[in-house]
Design an enzyme around this catalytic site. Structure first.
Site, short mmCIF file in Angstrom:
data_model
loop_
_atom_site.label_atom_id
_atom_site.label_comp_id
_atom_site.label_asym_id
_atom_site.label_seq_id
_atom_site.Cartn_x
_atom_site.Cartn_y
_atom_site.Cartn_z
N GLU A 1 0.74 -0.92 -0.03
CA GLU A 1 0.06 0.14 0.06
C GLU A 1 0.90 1.36 -0.07
OE1 GLU A 1 -2.06 -0.36 3.92
OE2 GLU A 1 -0.35 0.64 4.97
N HIS B 1 0.16 5.87 0.85
CA HIS B 1 -0.73 6.72 1.26
C HIS B 1 -0.05 7.94 1.79
CE1 HIS B 1 1.08 4.69 4.73
NE2 HIS B 1 0.21 3.71 4.72
N HIS C 1 4.97 6.34 8.36
CA HIS C 1 5.08 5.45 9.48
C HIS C 1 6.57 5.74 10.10
CE1 HIS C 1 1.40 3.37 8.43
NE2 HIS C 1 1.78 2.88 7.24
N HIS D 1 4.97 0.24 -0.07
CA HIS D 1 5.88 -0.52 1.06
C HIS D 1 4.74 -1.69 1.60
CE1 HIS D 1 2.80 2.39 3.32
NE2 HIS D 1 2.86 1.41 4.29
N CYS E 1 4.92 0.61 15.46
CA CYS E 1 4.56 1.70 14.38
C CYS E 1 3.82 2.79 14.99
CB CYS E 1 3.77 1.17 13.36
SG CYS E 1 3.22 2.25 11.96
MN MN Z 1 0.99 1.70 5.60
#
Ligand code: MN
Length: 152
Positions: free
Chosen positions: A66, A68, A72, A106, A120
């Site tokens: 994914e 975005h 992170h 990632h 995370c």
């Molecule tokens: Mn992610």
């Protein structure tokens, strides 16, 4: 500002905490991830607007491929594996730190025959992850080692 009650989450077992549920990785189910769980260790507030989560995958498990807008910050705290970020596949070991920049593809995979667990940090206010389109997959598959690594 009103004082905030302190919170301490004691560990209950290896990589488990009292009062923290071991949840499915994503609520929507699906087959784009495998053998992975989620625990939320800290829910943010206005003046600290982040969530602190622990993800763990069993041997051979993987997270969703994914990207975005949100970022992170990750620290591996259990086992080892590999991560695909951008256009690179890198071995990751306990205590390694990984930054996932905005809009960067990632995927984490437990490729070493053992669990891979990581903390995370993520913004409370975040966009929904995007999964690759057919077009994007075609591009990613153009890099042989990426084609071999990614799971969709
Ligand atoms: Mn992610």
């Amino acid at each position: 500002m009103a004082p905030t009650a302190p919170m301490i989450r004691h560990t209950s077992d290896k990589f488990r905490w009292h009062g923290v549920d071991v949840l499915p990785y994503k609520e929507d189910g699906g087959t784009h991830f495998k053998s992975i769980s989620r625990q939320t260790l800290f829910q943010g507030s206005n003046d600290l607007p982040v969530e602190f989560r622990y993800f763990e995958m069993l041997a051979d498990g993987h997270s969703t491929l994914e990207r975005h807008q949100h970022q992170h910050a990750v620290m591996i705290i259990r086992g080892s594996g590999q991560v695909f970020v951008g256009d690179t596949i890198t071995p990751i070991n306990t205590h390694d730190v990984v930054h996932i920049p905005p809009m960067t593809w990632h995927q984490f995979r437990a490729t070493n025959g053992e669990e891979l667990g990581f903390l995370c940090i993520v913004s409370m206010d975040r966009d929904k992850p995007q999964r690759p389109t057919t077009e994007t997959l075609k591009e990613l598959h153009g890099i042989p080692q990426v084609k071999e690594f990614i799971r969709v």
